[in-house]
Design an enzyme around this catalytic site. Structure first.
Site, PDB file in Angstrom:
ATOM      1  N   HIS A  63       0.658  -1.114   0.544  1.00 37.28           N
ATOM      2  CA  HIS A  63       0.436  -0.349   0.225  1.00 37.28           C
ATOM      3  C   HIS A  63       0.683   0.596   0.006  1.00 37.28           C
ATOM      4  O   HIS A  63       0.378   2.323  -0.273  1.00 37.28           O
ATOM      5  CB  HIS A  63      -0.857  -0.116   1.214  1.00 37.28           C
ATOM      6  CG  HIS A  63      -1.506  -1.054   1.366  1.00 37.28           C
ATOM      7  ND1 HIS A  63      -2.534  -1.564   0.546  1.00 37.28           N
ATOM      8  CD2 HIS A  63      -2.020  -2.318   2.666  1.00 37.28           C
ATOM      9  CE1 HIS A  63      -3.486  -2.813   1.095  1.00 37.28           C
ATOM     10  NE2 HIS A  63      -2.496  -3.107   2.372  1.00 37.28           N
ATOM     11  N   HIS A  88       5.356   7.160   6.837  1.00 38.87           N
ATOM     12  CA  HIS A  88       5.095   6.228   5.603  1.00 38.87           C
ATOM     13  C   HIS A  88       4.675   7.724   4.334  1.00 38.87           C
ATOM     14  O   HIS A  88       4.602   8.291   4.267  1.00 38.87           O
ATOM     15  CB  HIS A  88       3.531   5.249   5.561  1.00 38.87           C
ATOM     16  CG  HIS A  88       2.646   5.915   5.921  1.00 38.87           C
ATOM     17  ND1 HIS A  88       2.667   5.648   6.868  1.00 38.87           N
ATOM     18  CD2 HIS A  88       1.766   6.743   5.022  1.00 38.87           C
ATOM     19  CE1 HIS A  88       1.514   6.238   6.916  1.00 38.87           C
ATOM     20  NE2 HIS A  88       0.987   6.563   6.121  1.00 38.87           N
ATOM     21  N   HIS A  90       2.635   9.045   0.557  1.00 46.66           N
ATOM     22  CA  HIS A  90       1.485   8.724  -0.755  1.00 46.66           C
ATOM     23  C   HIS A  90       1.923   9.451  -1.554  1.00 46.66           C
ATOM     24  O   HIS A  90       1.895  10.795  -1.829  1.00 46.66           O
ATOM     25  CB  HIS A  90       0.084   8.807   0.512  1.00 46.66           C
ATOM     26  CG  HIS A  90      -0.329   8.761   1.127  1.00 46.66           C
ATOM     27  ND1 HIS A  90      -1.077   7.138   1.239  1.00 46.66           N
ATOM     28  CD2 HIS A  90      -0.018   8.283   3.081  1.00 46.66           C
ATOM     29  CE1 HIS A  90      -1.582   7.680   3.121  1.00 46.66           C
ATOM     30  NE2 HIS A  90      -1.054   7.823   3.488  1.00 46.66           N
ATOM     31  N   HIS A 107       3.877  10.835   6.127  1.00 43.31           N
ATOM     32  CA  HIS A 107       2.773  11.078   7.495  1.00 43.31           C
ATOM     33  C   HIS A 107       3.425   9.980   8.389  1.00 43.31           C
ATOM     34  O   HIS A 107       4.022   9.033   8.215  1.00 43.31           O
ATOM     35  CB  HIS A 107       1.394   9.375   7.276  1.00 43.31           C
ATOM     36  CG  HIS A 107       0.088  10.296   5.940  1.00 43.31           C
ATOM     37  ND1 HIS A 107      -0.686   9.586   5.633  1.00 43.31           N
ATOM     38  CD2 HIS A 107       0.404  11.899   5.795  1.00 43.31           C
ATOM     39  CE1 HIS A 107      -0.968  10.721   5.227  1.00 43.31           C
ATOM     40  NE2 HIS A 107      -1.114  11.742   5.408  1.00 43.31           N
ATOM     41  N   THR A 174      -6.502   6.662   7.441  1.00 45.01           N
ATOM     42  CA  THR A 174      -6.973   7.086   5.931  1.00 45.01           C
ATOM     43  C   THR A 174      -7.156   5.695   4.863  1.00 45.01           C
ATOM     44  O   THR A 174      -7.251   5.679   3.740  1.00 45.01           O
ATOM     45  CB  THR A 174      -6.063   7.831   5.055  1.00 45.01           C
ATOM     46  OG1 THR A 174      -4.488   7.348   5.194  1.00 45.01           O
ATOM     47  CG2 THR A 174      -5.976   9.737   5.572  1.00 45.01           C
ATOM     48  N   THR A 175      -6.624   4.577   5.518  1.00 46.37           N
ATOM     49  CA  THR A 175      -6.575   3.489   5.062  1.00 46.37           C
ATOM     50  C   THR A 175      -7.454   2.437   5.440  1.00 46.37           C
ATOM     51  O   THR A 175      -7.416   2.877   7.328  1.00 46.37           O
ATOM     52  CB  THR A 175      -5.072   2.409   4.804  1.00 46.37           C
ATOM     53  OG1 THR A 175      -4.736   2.359   6.337  1.00 46.37           O
ATOM     54  CG2 THR A 175      -4.403   3.423   3.846  1.00 46.37           C
TER      55      THR A 175
END
Ligand code: BO1
Ligand code: ZN
Length: 223
Positions: A63, A88, A90, A107, A174-175
């Site tokens: 992801h 991590h 995005h 994040h 957000t996941t």
């Protein structure tokens, strides 16, 4: 565990019905990411960050690219101390500022002793290559599920701007499982990453990994 993705039958529009455990993804009223309206003032409150050099692991979890850090990196907010667990990326950004989407967002995920989460978000504009990302990007595992020791570890302090304000609001992961009660702090000063650094990230992840913007439902950006 239940599979989820960023498009198709297991994409964001379907997360909430993939399993009961993900139901907040469709029913939650305080979901992330959001479009931050900067006219609602930025927060000037004290944010106390400490950094400790230590071992880091870089992982491709399918992801995102995630860097797991060792103890000692803390954030103190309203007399509560949170410890950095991992950070991590995005691409493109998940949160937006005044409708502007950035090509990359980091994040930094902090947790307190009771398990409450606080996420510090750093935007990147496309521009000069980021010297802090450079070493890590060379060691990014290309295979899903692979983890490697990151050496040298990333200098998190050097990645963040020296002085910043931030937008604070209440949101969610957000996941999946889209859990709420997450304190979000989005820094108002972006860093830069080169076009090559951004495209390398997307090609390793094989797809974009941003959840669509969620409604504010009356939430305010705290001053
Ligand atoms: S994000 O920052 O909203 N994209 C995000 C998404 C998922 C997580 C964290 C941040 N997952 C959580 C897990 C927790 C774990 C924590 C720290 O990450 O649900 O179990 O402790 O790694
Ligand atoms: Zn994230």
């Amino acid at each position: 565990h239940t599979h989820w993705s960023y498009d198709g039958d297991e994409g964001p529009d379907h997360w909430g019905k993939l399993t009961q455990d993900f139901s907040l993804c469709s029913t939650g009223k305080n979901q992330s990411p959001v479009n931050i309206q900067s006219a609602l003032k930025t927060h000037h409150g004290k944010l106390n960050l400490t950094f400790q050099p230590g071992k880091q692991q870089i992982a491709n979890n399918g992801h995102s690219i995630q860097i797991n850090v060792s103890e000692g990196n803390t954030l103190t907010l309203d007399n509560t101390t949170y410890t950095l667990q991992q950070f991590h990326f995005h691409s493109p950004s998940e949160n937006e500022i005044d409708g502007k989407r950035f090509p990359l967002e980091a994040h930094f995920v902090y947790q307190d002793n009771g398990g409450a989460l606080a996420v510090l978000a750093l935007m990147f504009n496309q521009g000069a290559a980021n010297t802090q990302l450079a070493q890590a990007w060379k060691q990014m595992p290309t295979d899903v599920g692979k983890t490697a020791a990151l050496f040298p570890p990333m200098d998190i302090k050097a990645l963040l701007p020296k002085k910043f304000n931030y937008f604070r609001f209440s949101g969610s992961l957000t996941t999946p499982p889209c859990s709420e009660g997450v304190i979000w702090m989005v820094l108002n000063k972006p860093a830069t990453a080169s076009a090559q650094q951004i495209s390398q990230f997307t090609s390793v992840i094989h797809h974009t990994n941003n959840r669509p913007i969620q409604p504010l439902n009356g939430r305010i950006i705290i001053d």
